[in-house]
Scaffold this motif. Structure first.
Motif, PDB file in Angstrom:
ATOM      1  N   MET A  31     -42.126 -10.390  24.623  1.00 31.75           N
ATOM      2  CA  MET A  31     -41.988 -10.071  26.034  1.00 31.75           C
ATOM      3  C   MET A  31     -43.325 -10.237  26.755  1.00 31.75           C
ATOM      4  N   GLU A  32     -44.408  -9.792  26.108  1.00 33.06           N
ATOM      5  CA  GLU A  32     -45.733  -9.914  26.728  1.00 33.06           C
ATOM      6  C   GLU A  32     -46.113 -11.375  26.938  1.00 33.06           C
ATOM      7  N   LYS A  33     -45.753 -12.238  25.985  1.00 30.29           N
ATOM      8  CA  LYS A  33     -46.083 -13.663  26.100  1.00 30.29           C
ATOM      9  C   LYS A  33     -45.307 -14.309  27.245  1.00 30.29           C
ATOM     10  N   ILE A  34     -44.052 -13.937  27.390  1.00 27.15           N
ATOM     11  CA  ILE A  34     -43.253 -14.478  28.497  1.00 27.15           C
ATOM     12  C   ILE A  34     -43.821 -14.002  29.827  1.00 27.15           C
ATOM     13  N   TYR A  35     -44.177 -12.724  29.899  1.00 30.42           N
ATOM     14  CA  TYR A  35     -44.748 -12.186  31.131  1.00 30.42           C
ATOM     15  C   TYR A  35     -46.045 -12.901  31.494  1.00 30.42           C
ATOM     16  N   GLU A  36     -46.880 -13.211  30.491  1.00 28.40           N
ATOM     17  CA  GLU A  36     -48.128 -13.918  30.754  1.00 28.40           C
ATOM     18  C   GLU A  36     -47.878 -15.260  31.435  1.00 28.40           C
ATOM     19  N   SER A  37     -46.759 -15.906  31.083  1.00 28.66           N
ATOM     20  CA  SER A  37     -46.416 -17.180  31.726  1.00 28.66           C
ATOM     21  C   SER A  37     -45.856 -16.955  33.126  1.00 28.66           C
ATOM     22  N   LEU A  38     -44.994 -15.964  33.282  1.00 30.60           N
ATOM     23  CA  LEU A  38     -44.338 -15.733  34.569  1.00 30.60           C
ATOM     24  C   LEU A  38     -45.329 -15.300  35.658  1.00 30.60           C
ATOM     25  N   LYS A  39     -46.376 -14.589  35.282  1.00 30.10           N
ATOM     26  CA  LYS A  39     -47.279 -14.075  36.309  1.00 30.10           C
ATOM     27  C   LYS A  39     -48.111 -15.186  36.967  1.00 30.10           C
ATOM     28  N   TYR A  40     -48.136 -16.389  36.349  1.00 32.70           N
ATOM     29  CA  TYR A  40     -48.847 -17.519  36.959  1.00 32.70           C
ATOM     30  C   TYR A  40     -47.946 -18.322  37.904  1.00 32.70           C
ATOM     31  N   LEU A  41     -46.677 -17.958  37.985  1.00 36.50           N
ATOM     32  CA  LEU A  41     -45.770 -18.665  38.886  1.00 36.50           C
ATOM     33  C   LEU A  41     -45.869 -18.089  40.295  1.00 36.50           C
ATOM     34  N   SER A  42     -45.809 -18.964  41.290  1.00 39.07           N
ATOM     35  CA  SER A  42     -45.742 -18.494  42.669  1.00 39.07           C
ATOM     36  C   SER A  42     -44.366 -17.895  42.928  1.00 39.07           C
ATOM     37  N   ASP A  43     -44.215 -17.236  44.071  1.00 40.39           N
ATOM     38  CA  ASP A  43     -42.920 -16.637  44.398  1.00 40.39           C
ATOM     39  C   ASP A  43     -41.829 -17.697  44.447  1.00 40.39           C
ATOM     40  N   MET A  44     -42.152 -18.864  44.997  1.00 35.25           N
ATOM     41  CA  MET A  44     -41.168 -19.939  45.090  1.00 35.25           C
ATOM     42  C   MET A  44     -40.834 -20.481  43.697  1.00 35.25           C
ATOM     43  N   GLU A  45     -41.854 -20.608  42.860  1.00 36.25           N
ATOM     44  CA  GLU A  45     -41.618 -21.088  41.496  1.00 36.25           C
ATOM     45  C   GLU A  45     -40.810 -20.067  40.700  1.00 36.25           C
ATOM     46  N   LEU A  46     -41.054 -18.782  40.946  1.00 37.49           N
ATOM     47  CA  LEU A  46     -40.297 -17.742  40.240  1.00 37.49           C
ATOM     48  C   LEU A  46     -38.818 -17.813  40.604  1.00 37.49           C
TER      49      LEU A  46
END
Length: 422
Positions: free
Chosen positions: A1-16
């Protein structure tokens, strides 16, 4: 879960948002639908990572990398690839959903008794089983395992969830159960439901299983629908329950719960008509017990009853008073209303009868859907019954607060008064 979060936090709101759309598409092709709830920016990413881990377990890393590849973010792909071991990168494969297979005969299930703890609060039901096909004799929950298994579950309240389900077009169809596997694996789980399926077309499309998570809800397609259960194969667990499309005005299995007030010179009953929901029944029992009422256990209605239908309760004894005159069977009440039955002198047995009218007819006659006999020994601590038992058949009543019904004190003759030691 921590590894996935590390990737998601670099996404912009539009990318998310794009990530979530691709995830939704991937989920639905595998039999899931994700309904996320609004969160603040950081919490939304963290909860999304948590949901993915719960749904896909170790395969969640590969799912994340596949989505990042489709989004053309090789930099984040590489970051995630470098942080994860080869054993964790497995293609996401899930058994096909939507198959309809013949239900196992009831004789094939081994009925087992759970170990129950925290009885006074929300009971926890625990099991240890070998390989086989089992059914809990408390809830009707069924499971199939191929090796030794240890798990537990609790019933959860639908409070706070029903209104949210309504907004996405679904209604509760069974008890909400939180299952935790301690050791082993459940190959198949059969969740109980309370819906009459006779009038429901396209069963597999009409039913889903709801998984409740902090950040959102996941709707999963079911593998099979029977008269009493929905089936999931290789299930993942969180609080989950059967739900049904809300376009149907369904008939359901119900419970009638009866409580009486002890130590009174009359008989007062609280009578509830509720869905066959163990969590709601536990809540009602706790509330009634807290004010001193005791339960009268009677069989529940054998017929399916229509939701949103009005029901009337009658007591077949001349002195009975029942209010309100009519109650409606509702989905969304976790604080259900009840009938109050007041009988001043319950000197004999009597019947309670639940009646309803055909809603399709304007002036339809009431017809009975359930009846039970209330015998004097069903309420041994109230009215004439308790008084008779305590006085060897005398008819004085037992209210400690009423002078009229108190037993007179022993009269001492004047000529003997002087001989009595004070």
């Amino acid at each position: 879960m921590e590894k996935i979060y590390e990737s998601l936090k670099y996404l912009s709101d539009m990318e998310l948002e794009n990530f979530k759309k691709i995830l939704q598409k991937a989920l639905w092709s595998k039999g899931f639908r994700l309904v996320l709830r609004n969160q603040d920016e950081t919490l939304e990413r963290l909860k999304l990572a948590e949901v993915m881990e719960q749904l896909f377990d170790r395969q969640s890393l590969q799912v994340t990398m596949d989505i990042l590849e489709e989004m053309k973010r090789p930099d984040l792909q590489k970051k995630l690839f470098d942080s994860s071991s080869a054993s964790e990168r497995q293609p996401f494969e899930h058994p096909e959903r939507g198959e309809h297979v013949e239900q196992k005969d009831s004789s094939e299930w081994t009925r087992v008794e759970p170990t129950i703890t925290d009885v006074d609060e929300a009971p926890i039901y625990s099991f240890q089983s070998a390989a086989g096909q089992f059914e809990c004799n408390v809830s009707g929950l069924r499971w199939v395992c191929e090796d030794k298994l240890c798990f537990k579950y609790q019933f959860c309240s639908w409070e706070g969830h029903m209104e949210r389900m309504k907004t996405i077009g679904y209604r509760s169809a069974g008890p909400l159960i939180n299952i935790t596997v301690i050791t082993g694996k459940i190959k198949e789980v059969y969740l109980p439901h309370w819906i009459c399926i006779d009038d429901i077309p396209n069963l597999l499309e009409s039913f889903s299983v709801l998984h409740i998570n902090d950040s959102g809800d996941v709707l999963e397609k079911v593998s099979e629908v029977t008269a009493t259960h929905v089936r999931l194969t290789d299930p993942v667990f969180s609080p989950l329950a059967a739900v049904i499309s809300s376009i149907f005005r369904v008939k359901v299995t119900c419970n009638v719960l009866i409580y009486y007030q002890p130590h009174m010179p009359f008989l007062k009953l609280h009578v509830y008509l509720i869905l066959h929901d163990p969590a709601l029944q536990q809540s009602v029992h706790k509330e009634e017990s807290s004010i001193g009422y005791e339960m009268i256990k009677k069989p529940r209605p054998d017929k399916y009853l229509r939701m949103q239908q009005g029901f009337t309760l009658k007591a077949a004894i001349e002195t009975a008073k029942v209010q309100p005159k009519k109650l409606t069977l509702r989905y969304d009440s976790q604080d259900p209303n009840f009938y109050e039955v007041f009988i001043e002198n319950p000197t004999r047995d009597f019947d309670l009868t639940l009646l309803c009218a055909d809603s399709k007819k304007k002036e339809a006659k009431l017809h009975p859907v359930w009846t039970c006999e209330i015998r004097r020994d069903d309420h041994p601590k109230s009215g004439l019954v308790e008084a008779a038992a305590s006085s060897g058949g005398a008819t004085c009543l037992s209210s400690p607060n009423s002078k009229i019904f108190q037993t007179p004190k022993t009269r001492i003759l004047p000529e003997l008064r002087g001989e009595i030691d004070p």
